[in-house]
Design a protein around this motif. Structure first.
Motif, PDB file in Angstrom:
ATOM      1  N   UNK A 122       6.351   8.558   3.886  1.00 43.85           N
ATOM      2  CA  UNK A 122       6.869   9.099   2.623  1.00 43.85           C
ATOM      3  C   UNK A 122       7.840  10.231   2.935  1.00 43.85           C
ATOM      4  N   UNK A 123       9.045  10.110   2.432  1.00 45.66           N
ATOM      5  CA  UNK A 123      10.033  11.166   2.571  1.00 45.66           C
ATOM      6  C   UNK A 123      10.031  12.061   1.346  1.00 45.66           C
ATOM      7  N   UNK A 124      10.055  13.357   1.573  1.00 44.89           N
ATOM      8  CA  UNK A 124      10.051  14.348   0.495  1.00 44.89           C
ATOM      9  C   UNK A 124      11.301  15.201   0.663  1.00 44.89           C
ATOM     10  N   UNK A 125      12.186  15.159  -0.314  1.00 41.33           N
ATOM     11  CA  UNK A 125      13.402  15.981  -0.276  1.00 41.33           C
ATOM     12  C   UNK A 125      13.205  17.153  -1.224  1.00 41.33           C
TER      13      UNK A 125
ATOM     14  N   UNK B 233       0.814  -1.218   0.000  1.00 40.12           N
ATOM     15  CA  UNK B 233       0.000   0.000   0.000  1.00 40.12           C
ATOM     16  C   UNK B 233       0.846   1.266   0.000  1.00 40.12           C
ATOM     17  N   UNK B 234       0.251   2.335  -0.473  1.00 41.96           N
ATOM     18  CA  UNK B 234       0.732   3.679  -0.172  1.00 41.96           C
ATOM     19  C   UNK B 234       0.029   4.184   1.097  1.00 41.96           C
ATOM     20  N   UNK B 235      -1.154   3.696   1.330  1.00 37.57           N
ATOM     21  CA  UNK B 235      -1.975   4.069   2.485  1.00 37.57           C
ATOM     22  C   UNK B 235      -1.191   3.910   3.792  1.00 37.57           C
ATOM     23  N   UNK B 236      -1.094   5.020   4.533  1.00 34.25           N
ATOM     24  CA  UNK B 236      -0.468   5.075   5.851  1.00 34.25           C
ATOM     25  C   UNK B 236       1.011   4.689   5.872  1.00 34.25           C
TER      26      UNK B 236
ATOM     27  N   UNK C  58      -0.741   9.346   4.835  1.00 32.01           N
ATOM     28  CA  UNK C  58       0.675   9.024   4.980  1.00 32.01           C
ATOM     29  C   UNK C  58       1.313   9.860   6.088  1.00 32.01           C
ATOM     30  N   UNK C  59       2.347   9.293   6.682  1.00 32.74           N
ATOM     31  CA  UNK C  59       3.239  10.067   7.540  1.00 32.74           C
ATOM     32  C   UNK C  59       4.268  10.696   6.615  1.00 32.74           C
TER      33      UNK C  59
ATOM     34  N   UNK D 239      13.846   6.242   7.428  1.00 34.98           N
ATOM     35  CA  UNK D 239      12.462   5.944   7.771  1.00 34.98           C
ATOM     36  C   UNK D 239      11.520   5.812   6.576  1.00 34.98           C
ATOM     37  N   UNK D 240      11.906   6.285   5.413  1.00 34.27           N
ATOM     38  CA  UNK D 240      10.959   6.377   4.288  1.00 34.27           C
ATOM     39  C   UNK D 240      10.670   5.023   3.651  1.00 34.27           C
TER      40      UNK D 240
END
Length: 335
Positions: free
Chosen positions: A151-154, A145-148, A172-173, A202-203
């Motif tokens: 996700x890291x965003x640089x 899943x992508x659900x929950x 998502x976190x 963590x991603x």
């Protein structure tokens, strides 16, 4: 030809934008690009021929060099239909009294949609499932899943923020690593700022939205890949060069990452990477696209019009929107 010749070295330039330019007294010339080539593949001598007598240039990926600008003293504005400008000699623009702009805000939603699409396609293994059916196999590739997920965003520019907004729907976190922090924005959009080590470790999905600079070049390489989960996915819809594609290929081949979604590649600027790009695109756990993240009908219509409005503003002796200005040699104001 009038004194307001505008040359467009891009495909998919819509009639509404052409009409806008003509309505504002511009003679529009659409360059005939070679089949399968972009303006970045065109020799500078050809660009010089196309741009003779032009006052405005709506450009894609061609290199805007000092030498080219010196050969075109009548050219007032270089207007990128896009948001990156690493191929524009900004110092030369400023020194020679020209203006360079980008189409800020035109393709944020388009690239953000592609980014989320790649996450979903990778996690659910769409490519592998379709390939199986094409072979006559109905075996189910077990996805995730992508659900929950985390996700890291640089990078948190316009596109990065658009991605964060979309991730809220998946609960998502979201962890963000960016050079500047805005606590109010983090509270409003529901994400957390973290350092690079934390976002790597963590991603579950790591998506890149940073500009290409000496500091961000090869941000994703052996060292940083080793810090990531082997179940993680890397998505790069920003710039080739943020990822060392050879290292990424090795990691994918050795199951040190779960997959990658790539719209940009080192081979776009370095032909020595062409075989690496082809090997990456052949992997079943890679979604590869030909730098098409901004290329939807709607996205291109928006960026076409923003680029055209910048051209008209400069030819009228006015100022383009401040968020679009990369460098303005008329006033020495730079972005």
């Amino acid at each position: 030809m009038s004194a307001r010749k505008v040359v467009v070295t891009q495909r998919f330039f819509d009639e509404a934008t052409i009409d806008y330019l003509r309505h504002n007294g511009c003679d529009v010339v659409i360059a005939e690009l070679p089949a399968g080539k972009a303006d970045g593949d065109v020799p500078e001598s050809t660009l010089r021929d196309w741009l003779q007598d032009a006052k405005g240039w709506i450009v894609g990926h061609a290199r805007v060099t000092r030498e080219l600008l010196l050969a075109l003293p009548q050219l007032k504005i270089v207007s990128r239909r896009g948001v990156g400008y690493e191929r524009v000699d900004v110092a030369a623009i400023r020194d020679l009294g020209r203006v360079a702009t980008i189409a800020a805000g035109g393709n944020d939603a388009t690239v953000a949609d592609q980014t989320i699409g790649m996450m979903l396609a990778l996690g659910r293994r769409f490519r592998e499932g379709q390939a199986g059916i094409a072979r006559g196999s109905w075996a189910i590739p077990l996805g995730t899943d992508l659900y929950r997920k985390t996700v890291g965003v640089i990078g948190l520019g316009r596109i990065g923020r658009s991605v964060v907004k979309r991730l809220a729907a998946f609960e998502c976190k979201v962890l963000v690593h960016a050079p500047r922090e805005d606590a109010d924005l983090a509270a409003r959009l529901g994400f957390e700022y973290v350092d690079l080590d934390a976002v790597l470790a963590q991603s579950d999905y790591l998506t890149l939205h940073a500009p290409l600079t000496p500091q961000t070049r090869f941000l994703i390489r052996d060292e940083t890949i080793r810090a990531m989960k082997p179940t993680a996915f890397v998505i790069n819809t920003a710039r080739g060069g943020l990822v060392e594609d050879r290292h990424l290929l090795n990691a994918l081949q050795n199951q040190r990452l779960a997959g990658a979604g790539l719209d940009v590649f080192m081979s776009e600027s370095d032909s020595g990477y062409q075989s690496v790009t082809q090997e990456l695109a052949s992997l079943p756990n890679v979604i590869a696209q030909p730098h098409s993240g901004a290329s939807t009908r709607e996205g291109l219509d928006r960026t076409n019009m923003i680029a055209a409005r910048c051209v008209v503003a400069v030819l009228n002796g006015e100022n383009p929107p401040s968020e679009c200005v990369v460098a303005d040699g008329r006033t020495t104001v730079t972005r």
